[in-house]
Scaffold this motif. Structure first.
Motif, mmCIF file in Angstrom:
data_model
loop_
_atom_site.group_PDB
_atom_site.id
_atom_site.type_symbol
_atom_site.label_atom_id
_atom_site.label_comp_id
_atom_site.label_asym_id
_atom_site.label_seq_id
_atom_site.Cartn_x
_atom_site.Cartn_y
_atom_site.Cartn_z
ATOM 1 N N GLY A 188 0.818 -1.213 0.000
ATOM 2 C CA GLY A 188 0.000 0.000 0.000
ATOM 3 C C GLY A 188 0.852 1.264 0.000
ATOM 4 N N ILE A 189 1.938 1.247 0.796
ATOM 5 C CA ILE A 189 2.839 2.414 0.861
ATOM 6 C C ILE A 189 3.492 2.661 -0.495
ATOM 7 N N LEU A 190 3.979 1.588 -1.120
ATOM 8 C CA LEU A 190 4.642 1.726 -2.422
ATOM 9 C C LEU A 190 3.686 2.262 -3.483
ATOM 10 N N ILE A 191 2.444 1.761 -3.473
ATOM 11 C CA ILE A 191 1.447 2.249 -4.434
ATOM 12 C C ILE A 191 1.161 3.732 -4.188
ATOM 13 N N THR A 192 1.051 4.082 -2.890
ATOM 14 C CA THR A 192 0.778 5.492 -2.542
ATOM 15 C C THR A 192 1.935 6.401 -2.951
ATOM 16 N N VAL A 193 3.160 5.967 -2.636
ATOM 17 C CA VAL A 193 4.336 6.778 -2.994
ATOM 18 C C VAL A 193 4.459 6.922 -4.500
ATOM 19 N N ALA A 194 4.154 5.850 -5.232
ATOM 20 C CA ALA A 194 4.231 5.898 -6.693
ATOM 21 C C ALA A 194 3.223 6.888 -7.277
ATOM 22 N N ILE A 242 -1.869 13.342 -4.261
ATOM 23 C CA ILE A 242 -1.948 11.907 -3.959
ATOM 24 C C ILE A 242 -3.152 11.333 -4.699
ATOM 25 N N PHE A 243 -2.878 10.408 -5.631
ATOM 26 C CA PHE A 243 -3.949 9.832 -6.453
ATOM 27 C C PHE A 243 -4.826 10.932 -7.081
ATOM 28 N N LYS A 244 -4.155 11.925 -7.632
ATOM 29 C CA LYS A 244 -4.806 13.033 -8.349
ATOM 30 C C LYS A 244 -5.578 13.988 -7.442
ATOM 31 N N HIS A 245 -5.482 13.798 -6.128
ATOM 32 C CA HIS A 245 -6.097 14.715 -5.177
ATOM 33 C C HIS A 245 -5.012 15.642 -4.627
ATOM 34 N N SER A 246 -5.223 16.935 -4.718
ATOM 35 C CA SER A 246 -4.202 17.905 -4.320
ATOM 36 C C SER A 246 -4.489 18.484 -2.939
ATOM 37 N N PHE A 247 -3.397 18.703 -2.172
ATOM 38 C CA PHE A 247 -3.488 19.284 -0.843
ATOM 39 C C PHE A 247 -2.335 20.261 -0.666
ATOM 40 N N ASP A 248 -2.566 21.258 0.190
ATOM 41 C CA ASP A 248 -1.493 22.196 0.532
ATOM 42 C C ASP A 248 -0.671 21.616 1.686
ATOM 43 N N TYR A 249 0.619 21.979 1.721
ATOM 44 C CA TYR A 249 1.445 21.544 2.842
ATOM 45 C C TYR A 249 2.390 22.657 3.273
ATOM 46 N N GLU A 250 2.797 22.602 4.529
ATOM 47 C CA GLU A 250 3.789 23.535 5.075
ATOM 48 C C GLU A 250 4.986 22.728 5.568
ATOM 49 N N LEU A 251 6.168 23.223 5.286
ATOM 50 C CA LEU A 251 7.382 22.548 5.720
ATOM 51 C C LEU A 251 8.242 23.519 6.522
ATOM 52 N N ASN A 258 13.288 17.377 3.678
ATOM 53 C CA ASN A 258 13.256 18.436 2.669
ATOM 54 C C ASN A 258 13.968 17.987 1.394
ATOM 55 N N LYS A 259 15.072 17.254 1.572
ATOM 56 C CA LYS A 259 15.828 16.762 0.422
ATOM 57 C C LYS A 259 15.037 15.693 -0.331
ATOM 58 N N ILE A 260 14.331 14.840 0.422
ATOM 59 C CA ILE A 260 13.573 13.745 -0.202
ATOM 60 C C ILE A 260 12.426 14.277 -1.060
ATOM 61 N N ILE A 261 11.646 15.231 -0.522
ATOM 62 C CA ILE A 261 10.487 15.714 -1.278
ATOM 63 C C ILE A 261 10.891 16.587 -2.467
ATOM 64 N N SER A 262 12.122 17.073 -2.442
ATOM 65 C CA SER A 262 12.579 17.900 -3.562
ATOM 66 C C SER A 262 13.121 17.054 -4.714
ATOM 67 N N LYS A 263 13.281 15.750 -4.483
ATOM 68 C CA LYS A 263 13.795 14.858 -5.523
ATOM 69 C C LYS A 263 12.655 14.285 -6.359
ATOM 70 N N SER A 264 13.041 13.455 -7.345
ATOM 71 C CA SER A 264 12.048 12.847 -8.239
ATOM 72 C C SER A 264 11.279 11.742 -7.533
ATOM 73 N N ASN A 265 10.183 11.339 -8.154
ATOM 74 C CA ASN A 265 9.344 10.285 -7.591
ATOM 75 C C ASN A 265 10.077 8.946 -7.591
ATOM 76 N N ILE A 266 10.921 8.714 -8.596
ATOM 77 C CA ILE A 266 11.692 7.471 -8.671
ATOM 78 C C ILE A 266 12.681 7.405 -7.498
ATOM 79 N N TYR A 267 13.281 8.527 -7.195
ATOM 80 C CA TYR A 267 14.202 8.627 -6.053
ATOM 81 C C TYR A 267 13.485 8.229 -4.766
ATOM 82 N N ARG A 268 12.316 8.825 -4.533
ATOM 83 C CA ARG A 268 11.551 8.532 -3.312
ATOM 84 C C ARG A 268 11.101 7.077 -3.284
#
Length: 306
Positions: free
Chosen positions: A122-128, A141-150, A178-188
């Motif tokens: 489930g985690i892998l599908i979600t991350v993908a 996430i699954f075409k649903h958009s949300f705002d976030y604060e870091l 911060n480094k992880i979310i700034s990278k590509s989806n394949i990286y994550r």
């Protein structure tokens, strides 16, 4: 003390004369006398026959220091080293308790392994299917958009105006996240996959550990003695599984931090490795006990089974 002296002591303890022994072996009395004085030595076939007559082992005839003949003679007659009845029952009861606990632990760990595998999928599908837009601070996430604060102390995702969840972390964790979310989806995705595989392998090693512990203590409970070759092998496996359980997360974390250039907190507990060293010593003790019993065919328990 040499062979001849041992032979003389055993013969006298059995109250057998030289003539009687010579007749049993089919040799002359002079031959027996020469063996005992060290002038001559019997053939291997005669040594084996002597062991049969005296109900002893070869090493008991050729041992260099065979002084406590009375004790050894009793051991030969009994051919079994016995604990007191209470000690045996305590040993068997404790062994049964451990292998039952190990069996229950196996079931729990197996359920944990299955659940972890399902959750991981489930985690892998979600991350993908998750994307971060660092310019607009938007997560999809699954075409649903949300705002976030870091921020340096937390990550907050806003589901709507009234609902949101926070994830708090330390300063070093903030840099990593911060480094992880700034990278590509394949990286994550690859990073999460490594973490999941490490977790699953560690849990599987834990399952194998409890499985081997159960077999070890089941053997200790059911056999005449705990000192058998199979138990030595089980102890070696237990040592290996414990070592892998300790090493896999640490090595994986170290390599991941280098490959992905991120901070991963690795806490190496020296005490755990000291326990492994102690277990290795126990393995050698069991091996030594097993080798002693090969020599004397000794047994720890009575032949009567519980």
């Amino acid at each position: 003390m040499k062979f001849g002296e041992n032979l003389k002591l055993i013969r006298k303890s059995k109250k057998i004369s030289q003539e009687e022994l010579a007749e049993k072996l089919g040799v002359s009395r002079q031959s027996i006398s020469k063996w005992e004085t060290g002038e001559n030595y019997p053939t291997m076939n005669n040594i084996i026959c002597l062991c049969d007559i005296f109900n002893c082992k070869i090493n008991e005839l050729v041992h260099e220091d065979f002084t406590d003949i009375n004790f050894l003679d009793d051991e030969i007659k009994m051919s079994v080293v016995k604990f007191k009845e209470k000690e045996q029952k305590r040993m068997k009861g404790l062994s049964k308790f451990i292998y039952v606990i190990a069996r229950i632990a196996q079931i729990i760990v197996l359920i944990e392994l299955i659940l972890t595998a399902l959750i991981s999928i489930g985690i892998l599908i979600t991350v993908a299917n998750t994307k971060f837009n660092t310019e607009t601070n938007e997560i999809t996430i699954f075409k649903h958009s949300f705002d976030y604060e870091l921020e340096e102390t937390k990550f907050a995702m806003h589901i709507n105006n009234n609902n949101h969840f926070d994830f708090n972390f330390e300063k070093e964790d903030y840099k990593t996240f911060n480094k992880i979310i700034s990278k590509s989806n394949i990286y994550r995705l690859s990073l999460i996959t490594i973490i999941i595989l490490t977790t699953i392998i560690s849990i599987y090693m834990l399952y194998k550990l409890f499985n081997t512990i159960e077999k070890l203590f089941l053997n200790i409970h059911d056999n005449d003695t705990p000192f058998i070759s199979e138990n030595v092998e089980y102890l070696k496996r237990i040592t290996l599984y414990l070592l892998l359980i300790l090493l896999i997360p640490d090595v994986s974390g170290f390599l991941t931090s280098i490959i992905y250039n991120i901070y991963i907190d690795i806490d190496i507990n020296i005490t755990n490795y000291l326990f492994i060293l102690i277990l290795i010593v126990i393995v050698y003790i069991f091996k030594y006990g097993y080798e002693i019993q090969l020599d004397s065919k000794g047994k720890i328990y009575n032949t009567k089974k519980d």
